[in-house]
Design an enzyme around this catalytic site. Structure first.
Site, mmCIF file in Angstrom:
data_model
loop_
_atom_site.group_PDB
_atom_site.id
_atom_site.type_symbol
_atom_site.label_atom_id
_atom_site.label_comp_id
_atom_site.label_asym_id
_atom_site.label_seq_id
_atom_site.Cartn_x
_atom_site.Cartn_y
_atom_site.Cartn_z
ATOM 1 N N ASP A 266 0.813 -1.198 0.000
ATOM 2 C CA ASP A 266 0.000 0.000 0.000
ATOM 3 C C ASP A 266 0.855 1.260 0.000
ATOM 4 O OD1 ASP A 266 -2.039 1.876 0.404
ATOM 5 O OD2 ASP A 266 -3.155 0.514 1.698
ATOM 6 N N LYS A 267 0.509 2.206 -0.852
ATOM 7 C CA LYS A 267 1.195 3.498 -0.874
ATOM 8 C C LYS A 267 0.963 4.259 0.421
ATOM 9 C CE LYS A 267 1.429 7.833 -3.501
ATOM 10 N NZ LYS A 267 0.975 8.556 -4.723
#
EC number: 5.4.99.27
Length: 372
Positions: free
Chosen positions: A111-112
């Site tokens: 996940d960013k």
């Protein structure tokens, strides 16, 4: 998954914010998808909480599960990335080392909107000396490095460890009670909402592909195939929950060996029941592709009915070479712990690769993601 999955934790990692393949498409291919109908094992949570208000609220660390050889033509890097997705780190590494993108390996998307400690591999000549002193940016930090004989491939992880801070929980006691249930009973092994893209846009791409559109962008095609396959799986799990068939084994079920991809079919007897109770095996649902369902009777009828509602996707998946596989319908987090900090909870656990932390969290609280 990371997972994926669920207000809603939508990862920028698996969204398709890429240029459109064509300028005009039917309006039905741009609909917003709803996933709120997927049932809960422990009932819909009463409490709400804030989720991912800052990257430090969501920390994930990869566990390779194997020892690096210390020699070989692949340099392995454990990198801590912040507010970057996996592909952005790959692009940075390719440029830093002067390599092609295909020379960069990783085990999974992260996940960013997190702090992620993630392994990467770079194919390098065995005799080539490398200077890592200048490797890193404000958002990339090198933790450790070594060499290995093989490139890091997708799925080549034992597990992911999560440390997640849920803030301003409206009912901490209820949330703790749910965590206690999850520790002993697990949760549905849903694919997380990030698998389907922002507002389900990856499924819109799946509809376009299955309607005959020639999508040349390989990344978009991959998102569409993965999302449609995952959606059918989630629908089967949801149907078992609705029919109160989730926590019981039926004659005709296919069982998967816990921690592996091996599965078998067998009538339910005392031995099967004991193995299920000991978590040696788990009930499975289909990851659709070429081949027949291996279930029988009532289970086969349920799976066929659900999958039949997406016949267009089924054909697309088969035409694109995916093969029938199985996935456990139950997700048991390992080493689940929590720490109360006033109205906040720090929740920690380990999940096998391919499983989604948000599938755990959705059974705890109705969470609100403020960070973007």
């Amino acid at each position: 998954m990371t997972e994926q999955t669920s207000p809603t934790a939508v990862s920028k990692e698996e969204t398709t914010s890429l240029p459109s393949e064509q300028t005009k498409t039917p309006a039905e291919f741009f609909k917003d998808w709803s996933f709120e109908h997927w049932a809960y094992l422990h009932g819909k949570p009463k409490a709400s909480a804030k989720f991912k208000t800052i990257p430090e609220d969501f920390v994930v660390t990869e566990n390779l599960g194997f020892e690096l050889t210390g020699s070989g033509e692949n340099v392995f890097l454990l990198i801590e990335k912040t507010e970057l997705n996996t592909h952005q780190v790959c692009e940075y590494l390719a440029k830093f080392f002067g390599r092609r993108l295909r020379d960069i390996g990783y085990a999974g998307l992260k996940d960013k909107q997190s702090i992620s400690r993630q392994w990467f591999s770079i194919q390098m000549n065995i005799t080539q000396n490398i200077d890592l002193t200048k490797l890193g940016t404000e958002n990339i930090r090198l933790i450790e490095h070594s060499r290995h004989i093989k490139k890091l491939k997708i799925g080549a992880l034992k597990s992911n460890h999560f440390d997640i801070l849920l803030k301003d929980i409206t009912d901490v006691i209820d949330t703790i009670g749910r965590l206690e249930q999850i520790k002993t009973q697990g949760v549905p092994n849903y694919f997380g909402l990030q698998r389907f893209g922002f507002k389900g846009n990856n499924l819109n791409w799946a509809d376009r592909m299955s309607a005959g559109e020639d999508i040349k962008n390989r990344k978009i095609k991959g998102f569409a195939l993965s999302a449609s396959r995952s959606y059918i799986f989630n629908e089967v799990v949801n149907e078992r929950l609705k029919q109160k068939l989730f926590d019981k084994a039926l004659n005709g079920d296919v069982f998967i060996l816990t921690g592996s991809n091996s599965y078998f079919s067998q009538d339910v007897d005392d031995k099967i029941t004991q193995r299920l109770q000991e978590n040696d095996i788990q009930v499975s649902a289909p990851l659709f592709g070429k081949g027949e369902f291996e279930t029988k009777g009532q289970v086969l009828e349920l799976e066929t009915q659900v999958a039949g509602q997406h016949a267009n996707w089924q054909k697309m998946l088969v035409d694109n070479g995916l093969k029938q596989e199985r996935r456990s319908i139950l997700l048991n987090p390992d080493n689940l712990t929590w720490l109360v900090k006033g109205n906040d909870l720090l929740v920690s656990f380990d999940l096998p690769t391919g499983c989604f932390a948000t599938s755990i969290l959705r059974e705890c609280v109705d969470f609100i993601q403020e960070y973007s």
